[in-house]
Write a protein that holds these residues in place. Structure first.
Motif, PDB file in Angstrom:
ATOM      1  N   PRO A 107     -11.574 -32.577  -2.387  1.00  0.00           N
ATOM      2  CA  PRO A 107     -10.962 -31.774  -1.327  1.00  0.00           C
ATOM      3  C   PRO A 107     -11.975 -31.238  -0.328  1.00  0.00           C
ATOM      4  O   PRO A 107     -11.669 -31.068   0.860  1.00  0.00           O
ATOM      5  CB  PRO A 107     -10.267 -30.642  -2.080  1.00  0.00           C
ATOM      6  CG  PRO A 107     -10.846 -30.628  -3.430  1.00  0.00           C
ATOM      7  CD  PRO A 107     -11.358 -32.001  -3.712  1.00  0.00           C
ATOM      8  N   TYR A 108     -13.194 -30.988  -0.784  1.00  0.00           N
ATOM      9  CA  TYR A 108     -14.248 -30.487   0.091  1.00  0.00           C
ATOM     10  C   TYR A 108     -14.560 -31.497   1.191  1.00  0.00           C
ATOM     11  O   TYR A 108     -14.601 -31.156   2.377  1.00  0.00           O
ATOM     12  CB  TYR A 108     -15.492 -30.203  -0.770  1.00  0.00           C
ATOM     13  CG  TYR A 108     -16.557 -29.394  -0.100  1.00  0.00           C
ATOM     14  CD1 TYR A 108     -16.486 -28.015  -0.052  1.00  0.00           C
ATOM     15  CD2 TYR A 108     -17.662 -30.020   0.473  1.00  0.00           C
ATOM     16  CE1 TYR A 108     -17.480 -27.267   0.550  1.00  0.00           C
ATOM     17  CE2 TYR A 108     -18.662 -29.282   1.069  1.00  0.00           C
ATOM     18  CZ  TYR A 108     -18.563 -27.905   1.110  1.00  0.00           C
ATOM     19  OH  TYR A 108     -19.549 -27.181   1.710  1.00  0.00           O
ATOM     20  N   VAL A 109     -14.741 -32.761   0.813  1.00  0.00           N
ATOM     21  CA  VAL A 109     -15.069 -33.815   1.775  1.00  0.00           C
ATOM     22  C   VAL A 109     -13.872 -34.114   2.669  1.00  0.00           C
ATOM     23  O   VAL A 109     -14.029 -34.324   3.875  1.00  0.00           O
ATOM     24  CB  VAL A 109     -15.551 -35.085   1.042  1.00  0.00           C
ATOM     25  CG1 VAL A 109     -15.665 -36.254   1.985  1.00  0.00           C
ATOM     26  CG2 VAL A 109     -16.879 -34.827   0.374  1.00  0.00           C
ATOM     27  N   GLU A 110     -12.691 -34.117   2.094  1.00  0.00           N
ATOM     28  CA  GLU A 110     -11.507 -34.432   2.891  1.00  0.00           C
ATOM     29  C   GLU A 110     -11.270 -33.376   3.960  1.00  0.00           C
ATOM     30  O   GLU A 110     -10.881 -33.704   5.077  1.00  0.00           O
ATOM     31  CB  GLU A 110     -10.295 -34.619   1.984  1.00  0.00           C
ATOM     32  CG  GLU A 110     -10.501 -35.830   1.087  1.00  0.00           C
ATOM     33  CD  GLU A 110      -9.223 -36.483   0.625  1.00  0.00           C
ATOM     34  OE1 GLU A 110      -8.139 -35.980   0.950  1.00  0.00           O
ATOM     35  OE2 GLU A 110      -9.333 -37.513  -0.046  1.00  0.00           O
ATOM     36  N   LYS A 111     -11.528 -32.121   3.664  1.00  0.00           N
ATOM     37  CA  LYS A 111     -11.402 -31.069   4.673  1.00  0.00           C
ATOM     38  C   LYS A 111     -12.452 -31.231   5.766  1.00  0.00           C
ATOM     39  O   LYS A 111     -12.166 -30.991   6.953  1.00  0.00           O
ATOM     40  CB  LYS A 111     -11.504 -29.695   4.026  1.00  0.00           C
ATOM     41  CG  LYS A 111     -10.257 -29.323   3.244  1.00  0.00           C
ATOM     42  CD  LYS A 111     -10.432 -28.045   2.465  1.00  0.00           C
ATOM     43  CE  LYS A 111      -9.254 -27.844   1.533  1.00  0.00           C
ATOM     44  NZ  LYS A 111      -9.496 -26.783   0.558  1.00  0.00           N
ATOM     45  N   LEU A 112     -13.664 -31.643   5.392  1.00  0.00           N
ATOM     46  CA  LEU A 112     -14.707 -31.885   6.392  1.00  0.00           C
ATOM     47  C   LEU A 112     -14.291 -33.004   7.349  1.00  0.00           C
ATOM     48  O   LEU A 112     -14.449 -32.878   8.565  1.00  0.00           O
ATOM     49  CB  LEU A 112     -16.029 -32.259   5.720  1.00  0.00           C
ATOM     50  CG  LEU A 112     -16.847 -31.149   5.093  1.00  0.00           C
ATOM     51  CD1 LEU A 112     -18.080 -31.730   4.411  1.00  0.00           C
ATOM     52  CD2 LEU A 112     -17.253 -30.128   6.124  1.00  0.00           C
ATOM     53  N   ILE A 113     -13.772 -34.093   6.813  1.00  0.00           N
ATOM     54  CA  ILE A 113     -13.374 -35.223   7.651  1.00  0.00           C
ATOM     55  C   ILE A 113     -12.200 -34.840   8.540  1.00  0.00           C
ATOM     56  O   ILE A 113     -12.166 -35.188   9.728  1.00  0.00           O
ATOM     57  CB  ILE A 113     -13.051 -36.452   6.782  1.00  0.00           C
ATOM     58  CG1 ILE A 113     -14.322 -36.953   6.098  1.00  0.00           C
ATOM     59  CG2 ILE A 113     -12.441 -37.570   7.628  1.00  0.00           C
ATOM     60  CD1 ILE A 113     -14.097 -38.050   5.087  1.00  0.00           C
ATOM     61  N   THR A 114     -11.242 -34.102   8.000  1.00  0.00           N
ATOM     62  CA  THR A 114     -10.101 -33.663   8.797  1.00  0.00           C
ATOM     63  C   THR A 114     -10.552 -32.770   9.941  1.00  0.00           C
ATOM     64  O   THR A 114     -10.067 -32.899  11.074  1.00  0.00           O
ATOM     65  CB  THR A 114      -9.085 -32.911   7.909  1.00  0.00           C
ATOM     66  OG1 THR A 114      -8.673 -33.781   6.863  1.00  0.00           O
ATOM     67  CG2 THR A 114      -7.879 -32.469   8.707  1.00  0.00           C
ATOM     68  N   THR A 115     -11.497 -31.884   9.688  1.00  0.00           N
ATOM     69  CA  THR A 115     -12.037 -31.034  10.741  1.00  0.00           C
ATOM     70  C   THR A 115     -12.761 -31.869  11.781  1.00  0.00           C
ATOM     71  O   THR A 115     -12.605 -31.654  12.986  1.00  0.00           O
ATOM     72  CB  THR A 115     -12.995 -29.987  10.149  1.00  0.00           C
ATOM     73  OG1 THR A 115     -12.307 -29.230   9.159  1.00  0.00           O
ATOM     74  CG2 THR A 115     -13.515 -29.051  11.215  1.00  0.00           C
ATOM     75  N   ALA A 116     -13.535 -32.851  11.339  1.00  0.00           N
ATOM     76  CA  ALA A 116     -14.300 -33.696  12.259  1.00  0.00           C
ATOM     77  C   ALA A 116     -13.395 -34.530  13.153  1.00  0.00           C
ATOM     78  O   ALA A 116     -13.783 -34.908  14.256  1.00  0.00           O
ATOM     79  CB  ALA A 116     -15.239 -34.603  11.474  1.00  0.00           C
ATOM     80  N   LYS A 117     -12.187 -34.830  12.689  1.00  0.00           N
ATOM     81  CA  LYS A 117     -11.258 -35.637  13.480  1.00  0.00           C
ATOM     82  C   LYS A 117     -10.867 -34.946  14.774  1.00  0.00           C
ATOM     83  O   LYS A 117     -10.468 -35.603  15.727  1.00  0.00           O
ATOM     84  CB  LYS A 117      -9.996 -35.960  12.667  1.00  0.00           C
ATOM     85  CG  LYS A 117     -10.212 -37.081  11.681  1.00  0.00           C
ATOM     86  CD  LYS A 117      -9.078 -37.238  10.706  1.00  0.00           C
ATOM     87  CE  LYS A 117      -7.724 -37.388  11.323  1.00  0.00           C
ATOM     88  NZ  LYS A 117      -6.677 -37.647  10.317  1.00  0.00           N
ATOM     89  N   GLY A 118     -10.997 -33.617  14.841  1.00  0.00           N
ATOM     90  CA  GLY A 118     -10.680 -32.893  16.072  1.00  0.00           C
ATOM     91  C   GLY A 118     -11.592 -33.306  17.213  1.00  0.00           C
ATOM     92  O   GLY A 118     -11.153 -33.447  18.351  1.00  0.00           O
ATOM     93  N   GLY A 119     -12.870 -33.490  16.911  1.00  0.00           N
ATOM     94  CA  GLY A 119     -13.813 -34.011  17.888  1.00  0.00           C
ATOM     95  C   GLY A 119     -14.369 -33.011  18.886  1.00  0.00           C
ATOM     96  O   GLY A 119     -15.192 -33.363  19.725  1.00  0.00           O
TER      97      GLY A 119
END
Length: 116
Positions: free
Chosen positions: A46-58
């Motif tokens: 979940p830690y990595v998935e939240k990071l990637i989801t945040t990064a998708k904002g750009g």
């Protein structure tokens, strides 16, 4: 009773758990796949998935939020420029955990966590 208590302590204090999560997340995002214990992999997902989801904002704000946890500039660039756009159409489930057997020394279950 432990109603509503999430997360595992991993036999560490809170600062060590945070450091472990950041180090493993950085390694996973750099390499694409790492081998660790099953419980650490389940905590890392979940830690990595939240990071990637945040990064998708750009946005710049999203970059700074990710930079709090990924403190390697090369990995941060890779997350923002390669990994996040790759998962733009995906709504979650960026990682996969595969059990690979037991560790010979202490018999703990080992797992491979990788980006899908």
């Amino acid at each position: 009773m432990r109603h509503g208590r999430s997360g595992r302590k991993l036999n560490r204090n809170s600062s060590s758990r945070t450091a472990l999560a950041r180090a493993q997340a950085t390694a996973l995002l750099r390499e694409g796949r790492i081998q660790t214990t099953l419980t650490k992999a389940k905590e890392l997902r979940p830690y990595v998935e939240k990071l990637i989801t945040t990064a998708k904002g750009g946005t710049l704000h999203d970059r700074r939020l990710v930079a709090r946890d990924v403190q390697d500039n090369a990995v941060l660039r890779k997350v923002m420029d390669e990994i996040a756009p790759k998962y733009a159409e995906r709504t979650g489930g960026y990682t996969r955990i595969l059990k690979v057997g037991v560790r010979r020394g202490d018999g703990v279950t080992m797992a491979l966590i990788e980006l899908v």
